[in-house]
Scaffold this motif. Sequence first.
Motif, PDB file in Angstrom:
ATOM      1  N   VAL A 125       0.851  -1.187   0.000  1.00  0.00           N
ATOM      2  CA  VAL A 125       0.000   0.000   0.000  1.00  0.00           C
ATOM      3  C   VAL A 125       0.888   1.239   0.000  1.00  0.00           C
ATOM      4  CG1 VAL A 125      -1.707   1.293   1.338  1.00  0.00           C
ATOM      5  CG2 VAL A 125      -1.860  -1.193   1.204  1.00  0.00           C
TER       6      VAL A 125
ATOM      7  N   THR B   9       2.465   4.784   0.713  1.00  0.00           N
ATOM      8  CA  THR B   9       2.474   5.613   1.918  1.00  0.00           C
ATOM      9  C   THR B   9       2.967   7.031   1.635  1.00  0.00           C
ATOM     10  OG1 THR B   9       4.680   4.828   2.508  1.00  0.00           O
ATOM     11  CG2 THR B   9       2.799   3.636   3.468  1.00  0.00           C
TER      12      THR B   9
ATOM     13  N   TRP C 185      -9.309   9.040   6.658  1.00  0.00           N
ATOM     14  CA  TRP C 185      -8.488   8.719   5.493  1.00  0.00           C
ATOM     15  C   TRP C 185      -7.822   9.959   4.909  1.00  0.00           C
ATOM     16  CZ3 TRP C 185      -7.972   3.799   5.772  1.00  0.00           C
ATOM     17  CH2 TRP C 185      -9.033   3.009   6.209  1.00  0.00           C
TER      18      TRP C 185
ATOM     19  N   ARG D 285      -4.745   8.059   0.296  1.00  0.00           N
ATOM     20  CA  ARG D 285      -5.357   6.745   0.535  1.00  0.00           C
ATOM     21  C   ARG D 285      -6.689   6.639  -0.202  1.00  0.00           C
ATOM     22  NH1 ARG D 285      -4.787   1.634   1.438  1.00  0.00           N
ATOM     23  NH2 ARG D 285      -5.186   0.875   3.512  1.00  0.00           N
TER      24      ARG D 285
ATOM     25  N   GLN E 124      -5.870   6.007  -3.786  1.00  0.00           N
ATOM     26  CA  GLN E 124      -5.401   4.622  -3.953  1.00  0.00           C
ATOM     27  C   GLN E 124      -6.554   3.627  -3.890  1.00  0.00           C
ATOM     28  OE1 GLN E 124      -4.604   2.508  -0.665  1.00  0.00           O
ATOM     29  NE2 GLN E 124      -4.809   0.843  -2.119  1.00  0.00           N
ATOM     30  N   PHE E 125      -7.472   3.819  -2.925  1.00  0.00           N
ATOM     31  CA  PHE E 125      -8.638   2.929  -2.791  1.00  0.00           C
ATOM     32  C   PHE E 125      -9.439   2.849  -4.079  1.00  0.00           C
ATOM     33  CE2 PHE E 125      -9.259   3.933   1.997  1.00  0.00           C
ATOM     34  CZ  PHE E 125      -8.583   2.791   2.387  1.00  0.00           C
TER      35      PHE E 125
ATOM     36  N   SER F 128      -5.725   0.132  -6.487  1.00  0.00           N
ATOM     37  CA  SER F 128      -6.289  -1.126  -5.963  1.00  0.00           C
ATOM     38  C   SER F 128      -7.335  -1.723  -6.898  1.00  0.00           C
ATOM     39  CB  SER F 128      -6.854  -0.922  -4.560  1.00  0.00           C
ATOM     40  OG  SER F 128      -5.815  -0.691  -3.644  1.00  0.00           O
TER      41      SER F 128
END
Length: 170
Positions: free
Chosen positions: A3, A5, A139, A143, A146-147, A151
């Motif tokens: 994931v 960062t 969040w 993030r 990315q979600f 992903s």
Amino acid sequence: MPVPTNKSELQLAIKTNFDKLKKNLSTVPHEQTAVKDMEGHGKGTRMSINDLLAYLVGWGELVLKWNRQKDNNEEVSFPESGFKWNELGRLAQKFYDDYKDDDFHVLMDKLSHTVEAILALIAKKSNHELYETPWYDKWTCGRMIQFNTSSPYANASNRIRKWKKENGLK
């Protein structure tokens, strides 16, 4: 891939997973892209390769919309106006419907443009904006991006590989 960062890891994850997705899609026969024989995003539903692309475009466009609204100090309805987080299957169906008239090539172009716009958005933001401050609930912006990008691109690649195997395609 772990994931992300930070900003550079997010950019790399999006580029890497999108490139893998494009590679997996490059061998899908055009005549099979509209056939609804893949497990859908809602329980008990079926979707096509085109629906899968519509889903990815839809989420990418939401990421851009959320950021535009936030940047303009407007209220953001997460995940989308008229939808709650526990209604993502219904939201997926909305995305399928939104792009139902687009063929595979048009959807690929739209997805490519959406990915480019998201990467441009990330490039304009600092690592602090992306990963060091809350953006939605607990969040960070990075993030949330990315979600809804890297992903799902990885998940879509896995779905396509499984679908190809089930259909005897390489």
